[in-house]
Motif scaffolding. Structure first.
Motif, short mmCIF file in Angstrom:
data_model
loop_
_atom_site.label_atom_id
_atom_site.label_comp_id
_atom_site.label_asym_id
_atom_site.label_seq_id
_atom_site.Cartn_x
_atom_site.Cartn_y
_atom_site.Cartn_z
N LEU A 1 -1.15 2.30 10.59
CA LEU A 1 -1.79 1.04 10.21
C LEU A 1 -3.30 1.14 10.36
O LEU A 1 -4.05 0.70 9.48
N LEU A 2 -3.76 1.71 11.46
CA LEU A 2 -5.20 1.83 11.67
C LEU A 2 -5.84 2.72 10.61
O LEU A 2 -6.95 2.45 10.13
N ASP A 3 -5.15 3.81 10.22
CA ASP A 3 -5.66 4.67 9.16
C ASP A 3 -5.73 3.91 7.83
O ASP A 3 -6.68 4.05 7.05
N LEU A 4 -4.70 3.12 7.56
CA LEU A 4 -4.67 2.35 6.32
C LEU A 4 -5.80 1.34 6.29
O LEU A 4 -6.48 1.18 5.26
N GLU B 1 6.09 4.03 4.80
CA GLU B 1 5.05 4.84 5.46
C GLU B 1 4.51 4.16 6.70
O GLU B 1 4.30 4.79 7.75
N LEU B 2 4.28 2.86 6.60
CA LEU B 2 3.78 2.12 7.76
C LEU B 2 4.84 2.02 8.85
O LEU B 2 4.54 2.12 10.05
N PRO C 1 0.81 -1.22 0.00
CA PRO C 1 0.00 0.00 0.00
C PRO C 1 0.84 1.28 0.00
O PRO C 1 1.00 1.96 1.01
N THR C 2 1.40 1.59 -1.16
CA THR C 2 2.19 2.81 -1.32
C THR C 2 2.00 3.35 -2.72
O THR C 2 1.81 2.57 -3.67
N GLU C 3 2.05 4.67 -2.85
CA GLU C 3 1.99 5.30 -4.18
C GLU C 3 3.36 5.42 -4.81
O GLU C 3 3.48 5.94 -5.93
N ASP C 4 4.41 4.96 -4.12
CA ASP C 4 5.76 4.93 -4.68
C ASP C 4 5.89 3.65 -5.51
O ASP C 4 6.25 2.58 -5.01
N SER D 1 -2.49 3.77 -3.98
CA SER D 1 -3.21 4.38 -2.86
C SER D 1 -4.20 3.39 -2.28
O SER D 1 -4.54 2.38 -2.93
N PRO D 2 -4.72 3.65 -1.07
CA PRO D 2 -5.73 2.74 -0.54
C PRO D 2 -6.92 2.55 -1.49
O PRO D 2 -7.39 1.42 -1.67
#
Length: 329
Positions: A317-320, A308-309, A211-214, A280-281
């Motif tokens: 993590l909770l936001d993700l 990021e995590l 889960p990354t935009e990179d 992105s998510p």
């Protein structure tokens, strides 16, 4: 839209004792299922036992418990105990696993994986129903085994499968199949082998999510994952069957010659993007939904750590989890 939405647990960087908040966040975000793996991290049952106690909204599943590493009776007892702890919420996923996990790490002979999987499936079907099992299977014998605490609700038994033989066995004798390491576009090919399954047959798929935009980071990690898994003979044969001989041959050739850097470089971006979900998510959620649209009834994300995590810790993590959640209309 799939009504089931799964996540692989536990999460790296969070101790098992700290997972109560994670399980709650999963349920709040619309995740219906928590599934465990069993390789070299936690065992497959302890995280689910905690989830059973801490979060009654979640269904639970193993993907997978190897059929070689526990004796048949112990596997039945372990499954029965979790089924008793979470009545009607547990699905037992079993599979052959691999020569490394079974042989190199657990000192068990990895012999006749198809037959062993079939025999354990048949044994578990009888044992979890509370029946006395006394007889010879092709790969083992059991003498007068009966569970002292058979579950009031025997768990569905799902079988991990890659190629036609195991897929057809799952359709004929299991309650569902567990798929792994395939693209959404491959689901139809796999499910064409399960047409004889009875109604209610479940199809779970373990889907790797970075889960990354990179995209550069995601593809670098994805290449390492592909060389680690798709050089294993069973997965190599699976992808030959799926039609990826041409795409993967340069990687296989470099790997076999000992050229690890060359093997990584031989994997095109397009193949990573097919087999590994990243972005992105919202983008990840849409990619996972594509598996559900293709016929997977239980898409199960398996998150790979990202910078990021690692920087953000539990709050990140909770936001993700909230961003990856699923709320059908």
């Amino acid at each position: 839209m799939s009504m089931r939405w799964g996540m692989t647990v536990p999460f790296g960087g969070v101790p098992l004792s700290g997972h109560a908040a994670v399980f709650s966040a999963l349920a709040d975000a619309g995740f219906t299922d928590a599934w465990s793996a069993e390789v070299a991290g936690t065992d497959g049952f302890t995280p689910l036992t905690l989830a059973a106690a801490w979060e009654p909204r979640l269904r639970l599943g193993t993907a997978i418990a190897p059929v070689f590493t526990r004796g048949p009776g112990l596997l039945a007892m372990t499954a029965a105990a979790l089924a008793e702890a979470a009545p009607g919420r547990f699905q037992l996923g079993i599979g052959a696993s691999s020569p490394v996990v079974v042989g190199d790490w657990n000192a068990v002979d990895f012999a006749q994986p198809f037959s062993r999987s079939r025999d354990v499936l048949r044994f578990l079907r009888s044992a979890l129903a509370g029946e006395l099992v006394d007889g010879d299977f092709d790969t083992f014998s059991v003498r007068r085994f009966r569970l002292e605490r058979p579950p009031a609700t025997p768990p569905p038994i799902m079988l991990a499968a890659l190629r036609p033989g195991m897929l057809r066995l799952a359709a004929a004798e299991a309650d569902g199949v567990i798929l792994n390491w395939l693209a959404a576009s491959d689901v139809a090919t796999a499910l064409a082998e399960t047409k004889e399954a009875k109604p209610g047959f479940e199809v779970a798929a373990r889907i790797f999510v970075i889960p990354t935009e990179d995209a550069g980071y995601a593809r670098t990690v994805g290449r390492r994952m592909i060389t680690a898994y798709l050089t294993v003979p069973a997965y190599a044969a699976f992808h030959r069957w799926l039609g990826r001989e041409e795409a993967l041959a340069p990687m296989w050739q470099a790997w076999q010659s000992g050229d690890r850097k060359g093997a990584l470089a031989a994997i095109p971006d397009s193949l990573v993007d097919e087999l590994i979900v990243h972005g992105s998510p919202a983008e990840c959620r849409a990619r996972v939904q594509a598996y559900a649209d293709a016929g997977v009834t239980v898409p199960v994300m398996a998150l790979t750590p990202t910078p990021e995590l690692e920087r953000g810790g539990l709050p990140a993590l909770l936001d993700l989890i909230a961003g990856l959640g699923h709320h059908p209309a």
